[in-house]
Write an enzyme that holds these catalytic residues in place. Structure first.
Site, PDB file in Angstrom:
ATOM      1  N   HIS A 203       0.823  -1.208   0.000  1.00 52.56           N
ATOM      2  CA  HIS A 203       0.000   0.000   0.000  1.00 52.56           C
ATOM      3  C   HIS A 203       0.855   1.254   0.000  1.00 52.56           C
ATOM      4  O   HIS A 203       2.078   1.215   0.148  1.00 52.56           O
ATOM      5  CB  HIS A 203      -0.952  -0.009   1.198  1.00 52.56           C
ATOM      6  N   CYS A 219       2.996  -4.992   6.817  1.00 56.36           N
ATOM      7  CA  CYS A 219       2.644  -4.673   5.438  1.00 56.36           C
ATOM      8  C   CYS A 219       3.801  -3.976   4.721  1.00 56.36           C
ATOM      9  O   CYS A 219       4.794  -3.586   5.331  1.00 56.36           O
ATOM     10  CB  CYS A 219       1.398  -3.792   5.400  1.00 56.36           C
TER      11      CYS A 219
END
Length: 322
Positions: A203, A219
């Protein structure tokens, strides 16, 4: 044409392109823009891409600004420029942009992320690849090695922090909402791609300084401009391989290069452990073990020339760069 003395004039940061050229042996900043910026072309027999080059800093920008302008993250800029202050590099300071990589030892398909170098490779084909610096999971929240795929693409994602992260914030005296809406305060940025291990995303971020560092909860963070570009190209179902390879070795023509990416806590392995037998024991490869040792000691994150094919006239000492 990029500004050869430093960053472009004030305004949105623009990537100057991964095909920029420099005079390697003399270490000048003689740059020229590539026709197809940000895409490296490499033969299937070779696995070394890019060319490092120097730029001049100005008093208005940090080393992080320089790195982001050229697509490099925090740790790799620090690794390539150990004597330069990250926050106040000074005016007219020579800064090395580490646009030089050995490809990870993994299939050249889809997305390949190497945790050791905090870098993501997107293969258009086996001979065309884009490279992005990324932020990864910190200690205790490591990004998991494995083979996955992209199962969902989300524009303007909301963030639902899991209980473990909310508890961590509570320990610091901070309260996270159950859901963080899309917008400038959302740590996922404007684009996200969910992996087949659904707890993990690739992301954007609202804190771009963390790109190139192990600071996330597992992440993968990308510069906002990088995730926007990648999001448009990657389809659902694209394979994602996450590896951890602190030592990478590969050919460019008749030259053999070794790239080392160790953390400050890691001690280098011995030269014989680092160089695979297919190189160390090959009759047609001439290795310079002193150069192997130097690559391990310096841990610059830049490929170092450590060998050539027997009979090849391609040995050049590049101490001024490496």
């Amino acid at each position: 044409m990029p500004d050869q003395t430093g960053l472009l004039q004030r305004g949105p940061l623009r990537r100057a392109g991964t095909g920029l050229l420099a005079a390697l042996l003399s270490c000048t900043a003689a740059l020229s823009a590539a026709a197809s910026a940000e895409i490296y072309r490499v033969s299937q027999e070779d696995s070394v891409i890019g060319t490092p080059f120097y730029v001049k800093t100005d008093a208005e920008h940090t080393l992080l600004d320089v790195g982001r302008h050229y697509g490099s993250g925090y740790d790799e800029m620090k690794q390539a420029n150990p004597s330069v202050d990250m926050w106040v590099p000074g005016d007219n300071q020579d800064v090395l942009v580490p646009d030089f990589h050995v490809l990870p030892d993994a299939p050249r398909q889809g997305l390949v992320m190497n945790l050791a170098e905090k870098r993501l490779y997107y293969y258009h084909s086996a001979t065309e690849v884009e490279v992005f610096s990324v932020g990864i999971g910190r200690e205790g929240w490591e990004t998991p090695v494995g083979t996955y795929s992209v199962i969902e693409k989300i524009k303007d994602p909301t963030w639902t922090p899991p209980a473990s992260i909310r508890a961590e914030y509570e320990k610091r005296g901070e309260t996270l909402p159950a859901v963080v809406p899309a917008g400038p305060e959302n740590p996922l940025g404007a684009y996200a791609m969910r992996l087949s291990n659904p707890s993990y995303l690739i992301h954007g971020t609202n804190k771009p300084w963390g790109v190139g560092m192990p600071v996330s909860s597992g992440c993968t963070r990308m510069y906002p401009e990088d995730i926007e570009a990648l999001f448009a190209k990657v389809d659902k179902g694209t394979p994602v391989r996450i590896v951890d390879q602190p030592y990478k070795i590969g050919w460019r023509g008749d030259q053999l290069f070794l790239e080392v990416n160790l953390t400050e806590e890691q001690s280098p392995a011995s030269p014989k452990q680092v160089v695979p037998g297919k190189y160390a024991q090959a009759d047609d490869v001439a290795l310079d073990w002193d150069e192997v040792r130097r690559a391990l000691q310096e841990n610059s994150g830049l490929p170092r020339l450590v060998g050539v094919r027997q009979g090849a006239k391609s040995w050049h000492k590049l101490e001024s760069v490496f």
